[in-house]
Design an enzyme around this catalytic site. Structure first.
Site, PDB file in Angstrom:
ATOM      1  N   ASP A 132      -4.292  69.128  -3.249  1.00  0.00           N
ATOM      2  CA  ASP A 132      -5.124  68.189  -3.990  1.00  0.00           C
ATOM      3  C   ASP A 132      -4.393  67.821  -5.281  1.00  0.00           C
ATOM      4  O   ASP A 132      -3.605  68.615  -5.793  1.00  0.00           O
ATOM      5  CB  ASP A 132      -6.456  68.853  -4.389  1.00  0.00           C
ATOM      6  CG  ASP A 132      -7.449  68.939  -3.231  1.00  0.00           C
ATOM      7  OD1 ASP A 132      -7.179  68.366  -2.163  1.00  0.00           O
ATOM      8  OD2 ASP A 132      -8.494  69.590  -3.411  1.00  0.00           O
ATOM      9  N   ARG A 182      -1.650  61.726   0.855  1.00  0.00           N
ATOM     10  CA  ARG A 182      -3.049  61.294   0.814  1.00  0.00           C
ATOM     11  C   ARG A 182      -3.214  60.392  -0.420  1.00  0.00           C
ATOM     12  O   ARG A 182      -3.039  60.835  -1.558  1.00  0.00           O
ATOM     13  CB  ARG A 182      -3.972  62.500   0.658  1.00  0.00           C
ATOM     14  CG  ARG A 182      -5.434  62.092   0.443  1.00  0.00           C
ATOM     15  CD  ARG A 182      -6.250  63.202  -0.183  1.00  0.00           C
ATOM     16  NE  ARG A 182      -6.331  64.361   0.667  1.00  0.00           N
ATOM     17  CZ  ARG A 182      -6.661  65.582   0.213  1.00  0.00           C
ATOM     18  NH1 ARG A 182      -6.924  65.782  -1.057  1.00  0.00           N
ATOM     19  NH2 ARG A 182      -6.723  66.593   1.043  1.00  0.00           N
TER      20      ARG A 182
HETATM   21  P1  FDA Z   1     -15.157  53.801  -4.876  1.00  0.00           P
HETATM   22  O1  FDA Z   1     -15.468  54.885  -5.858  1.00  0.00           O
HETATM   23  O2  FDA Z   1     -14.933  52.421  -5.402  1.00  0.00           O
HETATM   24  O3  FDA Z   1     -16.294  53.794  -3.793  1.00  0.00           O
HETATM   25  C1  FDA Z   1     -16.391  52.794  -2.800  1.00  0.00           C
HETATM   26  C2  FDA Z   1     -17.717  52.970  -2.081  1.00  0.00           C
HETATM   27  O4  FDA Z   1     -17.722  54.214  -1.393  1.00  0.00           O
HETATM   28  C3  FDA Z   1     -18.926  53.059  -3.012  1.00  0.00           C
HETATM   29  O5  FDA Z   1     -19.438  51.799  -3.320  1.00  0.00           O
HETATM   30  C4  FDA Z   1     -19.886  53.896  -2.185  1.00  0.00           C
HETATM   31  O6  FDA Z   1     -20.491  53.109  -1.186  1.00  0.00           O
HETATM   32  C5  FDA Z   1     -18.968  54.871  -1.520  1.00  0.00           C
HETATM   33  N1  FDA Z   1     -18.790  56.095  -2.335  1.00  0.00           N
HETATM   34  C6  FDA Z   1     -17.690  56.460  -3.023  1.00  0.00           C
HETATM   35  N2  FDA Z   1     -17.847  57.662  -3.609  1.00  0.00           N
HETATM   36  C7  FDA Z   1     -19.093  58.057  -3.304  1.00  0.00           C
HETATM   37  C8  FDA Z   1     -19.851  59.214  -3.609  1.00  0.00           C
HETATM   38  N3  FDA Z   1     -19.368  60.207  -4.368  1.00  0.00           N
HETATM   39  N4  FDA Z   1     -21.118  59.297  -3.121  1.00  0.00           N
HETATM   40  C9  FDA Z   1     -21.634  58.312  -2.351  1.00  0.00           C
HETATM   41  N5  FDA Z   1     -20.948  57.178  -2.022  1.00  0.00           N
HETATM   42  C10 FDA Z   1     -19.706  57.054  -2.488  1.00  0.00           C
HETATM   43  N6  FDA Z   1      -9.386  62.585  -6.142  1.00  0.00           N
HETATM   44  C11 FDA Z   1      -8.453  63.230  -6.890  1.00  0.00           C
HETATM   45  O7  FDA Z   1      -8.337  62.943  -8.087  1.00  0.00           O
HETATM   46  N7  FDA Z   1      -7.654  64.174  -6.317  1.00  0.00           N
HETATM   47  C12 FDA Z   1      -7.730  64.495  -4.998  1.00  0.00           C
HETATM   48  O8  FDA Z   1      -6.986  65.342  -4.519  1.00  0.00           O
HETATM   49  C13 FDA Z   1      -8.709  63.823  -4.207  1.00  0.00           C
HETATM   50  N8  FDA Z   1      -8.853  64.112  -2.888  1.00  0.00           N
HETATM   51  C14 FDA Z   1      -9.690  63.333  -2.115  1.00  0.00           C
HETATM   52  C15 FDA Z   1      -9.728  63.535  -0.742  1.00  0.00           C
HETATM   53  C16 FDA Z   1     -10.496  62.693   0.043  1.00  0.00           C
HETATM   54  C17 FDA Z   1     -10.512  62.897   1.528  1.00  0.00           C
HETATM   55  C18 FDA Z   1     -11.252  61.638  -0.549  1.00  0.00           C
HETATM   56  C19 FDA Z   1     -12.048  60.694   0.275  1.00  0.00           C
HETATM   57  C20 FDA Z   1     -11.245  61.479  -1.906  1.00  0.00           C
HETATM   58  C21 FDA Z   1     -10.489  62.322  -2.706  1.00  0.00           C
HETATM   59  N9  FDA Z   1     -10.468  62.186  -4.095  1.00  0.00           N
HETATM   60  C22 FDA Z   1      -9.540  62.865  -4.825  1.00  0.00           C
HETATM   61  C23 FDA Z   1     -11.522  61.367  -4.764  1.00  0.00           C
HETATM   62  C24 FDA Z   1     -11.047  59.946  -5.013  1.00  0.00           C
HETATM   63  O9  FDA Z   1     -10.045  59.938  -5.996  1.00  0.00           O
HETATM   64  C25 FDA Z   1     -12.213  59.052  -5.489  1.00  0.00           C
HETATM   65  O10 FDA Z   1     -12.736  59.549  -6.693  1.00  0.00           O
HETATM   66  C26 FDA Z   1     -13.351  58.932  -4.501  1.00  0.00           C
HETATM   67  O11 FDA Z   1     -12.887  58.883  -3.182  1.00  0.00           O
HETATM   68  C27 FDA Z   1     -14.125  57.622  -4.741  1.00  0.00           C
HETATM   69  O12 FDA Z   1     -13.272  56.522  -4.618  1.00  0.00           O
HETATM   70  P2  FDA Z   1     -13.318  55.470  -3.393  1.00  0.00           P
HETATM   71  O13 FDA Z   1     -11.909  55.172  -3.022  1.00  0.00           O
HETATM   72  O14 FDA Z   1     -14.167  55.977  -2.318  1.00  0.00           O
HETATM   73  O15 FDA Z   1     -13.858  54.134  -4.035  1.00  0.00           O
END
Ligand code: FDA
Length: 306
Positions: A132, A182
């Site tokens: 991570d 990732r």
């Molecule tokens: P965004 O936040 O713009 O969300 C897009 C849409 O997705 C939202 O409108 C909503 O519909 C849905 N959504 C997103 N987050 C949600 C939530 N918490 N609850 C409900 N709905 C939600 N970060 C990091 O700093 N280090 C890491 O190692 C990782 N590892 C990691 C692994 C995996 C498998 C994932 C999916 C994410 C991470 N992250 C992470 C977290 C990542 O950086 C980020 O904060 C979240 O994924 C939210 O960003 P999105 O890309 O989903 O877009």
């Protein structure tokens, strides 16, 4: 504003103590966390695998400040690998590791040795580890340890955060054959000197990084729930002639499960990040910070108890 308040609160051990004792938070935790024990993690893994999904398991805990706790975190991962092997889940489930849980802020060499022990056990059992990414003060250290681990365990993956200005260059460095990156947006509160601040800037950076990884020779793991970025990922897969199994989508446990199944039905590997353990507080606060609607979910849980 709300995001920075929640992320600042995620680092408070006083609020952590209060939140962990409050019965109302349990209902909210259950949405995002598989449970407290390895058995809970295995049960959730079984459910997801039976729906055609893959899994990456993370034992909750971060920012360990003493050597004993760091060794305990390593041992928990060793127990998890043994349990995965016994349940025959090692082809569907890998491990996600936070190096700060293994003592990174205490002693970089110790964290590296603990991580190497977990990678060795994982490799022997037929699975893999992805590191991570944490806040920017440890990005260099995590990248250094990743490079060292790859000498013996080349399949070790790493998370990179599109909100950091440096990440395009990191993607270029890690787009060669055999790499597993990732790509996520990034979940911590970071200063403007190192990170893009607006959603638009972060999304544009994500697309630039995605293009580099998809054009490269490694295995991109697109960790996002953002519908626009997922569509761009699918488009680039076609553009760069990648078969569906030459990349994967990743999402968090409890977030957009229908989209996880839709992508799996399209033939893409879809991996769900499944956290378990009792130290859920900081993880949950980051999930609340990502989506204000989750606070309404918390408020409903509070109201239903009063
Ligand atoms: P965004 O936040 O713009 O969300 C897009 C849409 O997705 C939202 O409108 C909503 O519909 C849905 N959504 C997103 N987050 C949600 C939530 N918490 N609850 C409900 N709905 C939600 N970060 C990091 O700093 N280090 C890491 O190692 C990782 N590892 C990691 C692994 C995996 C498998 C994932 C999916 C994410 C991470 N992250 C992470 C977290 C990542 O950086 C980020 O904060 C979240 O994924 C939210 O960003 P999105 O890309 O989903 O877009």
């Amino acid at each position: 504003m709300l995001r920075s308040v929640l992320l600042a609160a995620s680092r408070s051990s006083r609020i952590e103590r209060l939140a962990t004792k409050a019965p109302v938070t349990r209902d909210v935790v259950r949405r995002f966390v598989a449970g407290a024990t390895v058995e809970d993690a295995l049960r959730t893994t079984g459910e997801l695998v039976s729906r055609g999904l893959k899994v990456t398991l993370a034992h909750l805990g971060e920012d360990t400040r003493d050597a004993e706790q760091a060794a305990a975190a390593r041992d928990e991962y060793l127990r998890l690998v043994a349990a995965l092997a016994e349940a025959q889940f090692t082809s569907a489930a890998e491990l996600s590791l936070k190096l700060s849980a293994l003592g990174l802020r205490l002693d970089q060499r110790m964290a590296q040795d603990h991580a190497a022990a977990v990678c060795a056990a994982a490799a022997a059992a037929g699975t893999m580890v992805t590191l991570d990414m944490e806040d920017h003060t440890v990005t260099d250290a995590i990248c250094e340890i990743h490079a060292k681990l790859r000498q013996d365990y080349p399949q070790t993956g790493i998370a990179l955060q599109a909100y950091l200005r440096r990440t395009e260059a990191d993607c270029r460095d890690l787009s060669g054959p055999g790499t597993r990156v990732r790509l996520c947006k990034g979940a911590y509160a970071e200063p403007e000197s190192v990170a893009y601040q607006t959603r638009l800037e972060v999304d544009k950076s994500y697309v630039r990084c995605l293009n580099i990884l998809m054009a490269g020779e490694g295995y991109p793991m697109l960790a996002t729930h953002d519908p626009r970025l997922i569509a761009i990922g699918e488009d680039r897969a076609r553009w760069f002639d990648r078969a569906p199994d030459e990349l994967e989508f990743q999402m968090l446990y409890g977030v957009r499960p229908a989209e996880q199944e839709r992508l799996a039905a399209e033939g893409y590997p879809v991996r769900v990040y499944v956290p378990y353990g009792t130290r859920w507080y900081a993880y949950l606060m980051r999930r609340l910070a990502e989506r204000p609607a989750n606070l309404a979910f918390l408020a409903r849980a509070v109201r239903s108890r009063t």
